[in-house]
Motif scaffolding. Structure first.
Motif, short mmCIF file in Angstrom:
data_model
loop_
_atom_site.label_atom_id
_atom_site.label_comp_id
_atom_site.label_asym_id
_atom_site.label_seq_id
_atom_site.Cartn_x
_atom_site.Cartn_y
_atom_site.Cartn_z
N GLY A 91 38.77 30.56 38.18
CA GLY A 91 38.54 30.96 36.80
C GLY A 91 38.11 32.40 36.68
O GLY A 91 38.51 33.11 35.75
N ALA A 92 37.28 32.86 37.63
CA ALA A 92 36.80 34.25 37.58
C ALA A 92 37.95 35.23 37.75
O ALA A 92 38.04 36.24 37.04
CB ALA A 92 35.74 34.47 38.66
N PHE A 93 38.84 34.95 38.70
CA PHE A 93 39.98 35.84 38.94
C PHE A 93 40.90 35.86 37.72
O PHE A 93 41.34 36.93 37.28
CB PHE A 93 40.74 35.39 40.17
CG PHE A 93 41.68 36.42 40.73
CD1 PHE A 93 41.22 37.38 41.62
CD2 PHE A 93 43.02 36.43 40.37
CE1 PHE A 93 42.08 38.34 42.13
CE2 PHE A 93 43.88 37.39 40.88
CZ PHE A 93 43.42 38.34 41.77
N ALA A 94 41.17 34.68 37.16
CA ALA A 94 42.03 34.61 35.97
C ALA A 94 41.39 35.33 34.79
O ALA A 94 42.07 35.99 34.00
CB ALA A 94 42.30 33.14 35.62
N ALA A 95 40.06 35.22 34.66
CA ALA A 95 39.36 35.90 33.58
C ALA A 95 39.51 37.41 33.68
O ALA A 95 39.66 38.10 32.66
CB ALA A 95 37.88 35.52 33.59
N GLY A 96 39.48 37.95 34.91
CA GLY A 96 39.68 39.38 35.09
C GLY A 96 41.06 39.82 34.63
O GLY A 96 41.21 40.85 33.96
N LEU A 97 42.08 39.04 34.99
CA LEU A 97 43.45 39.37 34.57
C LEU A 97 43.57 39.34 33.04
O LEU A 97 44.17 40.25 32.44
CB LEU A 97 44.43 38.37 35.19
CG LEU A 97 44.50 38.30 36.71
CD1 LEU A 97 45.45 37.20 37.14
CD2 LEU A 97 44.94 39.63 37.30
N ILE A 98 43.02 38.30 32.42
CA ILE A 98 43.12 38.15 30.96
C ILE A 98 42.37 39.27 30.26
O ILE A 98 42.85 39.84 29.26
CB ILE A 98 42.58 36.77 30.54
CG1 ILE A 98 43.47 35.66 31.10
CG2 ILE A 98 42.47 36.67 29.02
CD1 ILE A 98 42.88 34.28 30.97
N THR A 99 41.18 39.59 30.75
CA THR A 99 40.37 40.63 30.11
C THR A 99 41.08 41.97 30.11
O THR A 99 41.04 42.71 29.11
CB THR A 99 39.02 40.76 30.82
OG1 THR A 99 38.33 39.52 30.75
CG2 THR A 99 38.16 41.85 30.20
N ARG A 100 41.74 42.30 31.20
CA ARG A 100 42.48 43.57 31.27
C ARG A 100 43.56 43.62 30.19
O ARG A 100 43.73 44.64 29.52
CB ARG A 100 43.09 43.75 32.65
CG ARG A 100 43.78 45.10 32.83
CD ARG A 100 44.41 45.23 34.20
NE ARG A 100 44.88 46.58 34.38
CZ ARG A 100 44.14 47.57 34.88
NH1 ARG A 100 42.90 47.32 35.27
NH2 ARG A 100 44.64 48.78 35.01
N LEU A 101 44.29 42.51 30.03
CA LEU A 101 45.35 42.47 29.02
C LEU A 101 44.78 42.59 27.62
O LEU A 101 45.35 43.28 26.76
CB LEU A 101 46.13 41.16 29.16
CG LEU A 101 46.90 40.96 30.48
CD1 LEU A 101 47.52 39.57 30.53
CD2 LEU A 101 47.97 42.03 30.64
N VAL A 102 43.65 41.94 27.36
CA VAL A 102 43.04 41.99 26.03
C VAL A 102 42.61 43.41 25.69
O VAL A 102 42.94 43.95 24.63
CB VAL A 102 41.83 41.04 25.95
CG1 VAL A 102 41.06 41.25 24.65
CG2 VAL A 102 42.28 39.59 26.04
N LEU A 103 41.87 44.05 26.59
CA LEU A 103 41.32 45.36 26.30
C LEU A 103 42.38 46.44 26.21
O LEU A 103 42.35 47.30 25.33
CB LEU A 103 40.27 45.74 27.35
CG LEU A 103 38.99 44.89 27.35
CD1 LEU A 103 38.05 45.36 28.44
CD2 LEU A 103 38.30 44.96 25.99
N GLN A 104 43.35 46.41 27.14
CA GLN A 104 44.38 47.44 27.12
C GLN A 104 45.34 47.26 25.94
O GLN A 104 45.90 48.23 25.46
CB GLN A 104 45.16 47.44 28.43
CG GLN A 104 44.33 47.93 29.61
CD GLN A 104 45.16 48.25 30.82
OE1 GLN A 104 46.27 47.75 30.97
NE2 GLN A 104 44.63 49.08 31.70
N GLY A 105 45.50 46.01 25.49
CA GLY A 105 46.36 45.79 24.34
C GLY A 105 45.70 46.08 23.01
O GLY A 105 46.33 46.54 22.08
N ALA A 106 44.37 45.83 22.93
CA ALA A 106 43.67 45.97 21.65
C ALA A 106 43.02 47.34 21.50
O ALA A 106 43.01 47.90 20.41
CB ALA A 106 42.61 44.88 21.52
N ALA A 107 42.44 47.86 22.59
CA ALA A 107 41.70 49.12 22.49
C ALA A 107 41.86 49.92 23.78
O ALA A 107 40.91 50.07 24.55
CB ALA A 107 40.23 48.84 22.20
N PRO A 108 43.08 50.44 24.04
CA PRO A 108 43.29 51.15 25.30
C PRO A 108 42.40 52.37 25.46
O PRO A 108 42.00 52.71 26.57
CB PRO A 108 44.78 51.56 25.23
CG PRO A 108 45.13 51.49 23.78
CD PRO A 108 44.28 50.41 23.19
N GLU A 109 42.05 53.02 24.35
CA GLU A 109 41.20 54.20 24.45
C GLU A 109 39.76 53.86 24.79
O GLU A 109 39.00 54.70 25.27
CB GLU A 109 41.24 54.99 23.12
CG GLU A 109 40.58 54.29 21.93
CD GLU A 109 41.42 53.18 21.33
OE1 GLU A 109 40.91 52.44 20.47
OE2 GLU A 109 42.60 53.07 21.73
#
Length: 410
Positions: free
Chosen positions: A241-259
């Motif tokens: 779950g921790a590894f999957a959470a890292g992958l998901i978090t990267r997608l969320v942040l880079q898609g919503a607020a890349p800056e």
């Protein structure tokens, strides 16, 4: 010593370790985790006996391990590791798994159950421990860094999957069904992460980035805790779950607020590397069974054997399947960094001891070999990379001189 006193000692060690690393770093670049682990052993019951763990500290230590794996998952950049490099990485790990299981069974005298634990541990790569080293050395964004990220990601994720399938105690069919269920739910989370977010989402992240609200950081922690809870509910190891959470978090942040994603990551890293991750490594040292390792001749002899097996089982397939554009020194460095293992070795041996399949001495030998790998392999790998850079610069300089002088090299 009671729990509050032990926690104070752990945090004192966490502060002392970077000072020692800085002082020693003038002559030798020793990874920070080595000081954290060694100081933990010094505080532990087998040396000074000043620190003993308990329920609260064990929970914090597990959160530290989860945060380490989470940050490793966040660092994975699929656009850099896809294609042929990822395919080679998967095959290298599968070959390592076969070699590891064979070595584990042989070392256990034909015992398949013990061989499963030993063999799976031998296939792991401490991606969360080596990425900071590569980042500090300026190697993370290079071609070598991309290949290492691919090999290391599979070496981190593969053993976690193997733990779920082979070491869970469930029937293989049921374990596979549980993993499929987890994959479906994770895919749903990834789909949500990739969807365009409403304009207010980015505005809230930016507005609260430097306020007490810290919306983005709280969202990251929600994703992490939710994926840990999902793993626990399905009976899977929380590291998945921790590894999957890292992958998901990267997608969320880079898609919503890349800056703002770099700033958010720095805040999460401050929380992780400033508190939880060093706590995990210090507790690893405190709980290291030094007495079990030293009192038995067999266990002490196993330590160098396991250290060598990390190189053979995990490193040899990486050498053979590394992309062809890597030179000999880069391949050798890839073997050394890829054979660096510790966090998952701790998790797997703990499961083996609790299941009664691995003795305390054998677990201490494996963990001790993992500690030595963290100490020795990255140092040797950095030296090889530095040598490769100097050779490349010399060759480029030679070609440049030939060109200036009108030579035939060009």
């Amino acid at each position: 010593m009671d729990q509050p006193g032990t926690l104070v000692l752990i945090m004192a060690v966490a502060v002392l370790a970077p000072l020692l690393a800085y002082a020693v770093g003038r002559w030798l670049a020793v990874p920070l985790v080595i000081f954290e682990i060694l100081l933990g052993i010094l505080l532990g019951p087998d040396v000074l006996g000043w620190a003993r763990t308990g329920q609260v500290i064990d929970v914090l230590s597990q959160l530290g391990l989860a945060m380490l794996i989470f940050l490793a998952g966040y660092e994975v950049e699929f656009d850099r590791i896809k294609g042929d490099t990822l395919t080679r990485s998967v095959w290298a790990w599968l070959i390592a798994l076969v070699l590891g299981l064979a070595a584990g069974v042989l070392l256990s005298g034909g015992g398949f159950d013990k061989g499963l634990y030993v063999g799976t541990a031998l296939t792991s790569t401490a991606l969360g421990a080596i990425l900071p080293v590569l980042r500090d050395a300026g190697q993370l964004r290079t071609r070598f860094g991309s290949v290492m990220m691919a090999m290391g990601s599979v070496g981190e994720f593969g053993p976690i999957i193997a733990m779920a399938l082979l070491l869970s105690g469930r029937a293989p069919a049921r374990s596979a069904a549980v993993l499929v269920a987890f994959a479906v739910l994770t895919a749903g989370a990834v789909f949500w992460a990739l969807r365009p977010k409403p304009p207010w989402f980015s505005r809230v992240i930016g507005k609260t980035l430097h306020s007490s609200a810290q919306f983005a950081v709280r969202l990251v922690m929600l994703v992490l805790v939710a994926m840990l809870a999902l793993s626990a509910v399905l009976g899977l190891d929380i590291l998945l779950g921790a590894f999957a959470a890292g992958l998901i978090t990267r997608l969320v942040l880079q898609g919503a607020a890349p800056e703002s994603s770099a700033t958010v990551l720095s805040k999460v890293e401050a929380m992780g590397f400033g508190f939880l991750v060093p706590l995990f490594f210090v507790v690893t040292g405190i709980e290291f069974d030094l007495d079990a390792l030293l009192r038995g001749g067999k266990e002490l002899l196993l330590l160098p054997v396991f250290l060598l097996l990390f190189l053979v089982v995990r490193g040899l397939p990486m050498w053979l399947l590394a992309p062809r554009d890597l030179g000999r020194r880069d391949r050798s460095a890839l073997v050394l960094f890829g054979s660096t293992a510790l966090p998952l070795v701790v998790a797997i041996t703990t499961m083996g001891v609790q299941a009664g399949k691995v003795t305390a001495g054998e677990a201490a030998a494996l963990v001790g070999a993992g500690m030595l790998s963290v100490l020795l392999f990255p140092l040797a790998g950095l030296r090889l990379l530095a040598g490769a850079g100097e050779e490349g610069g010399a060759r480029a300089g030679g070609r440049g001189a030939d060109r200036v002088n009108g030579g035939d090299a060009w």
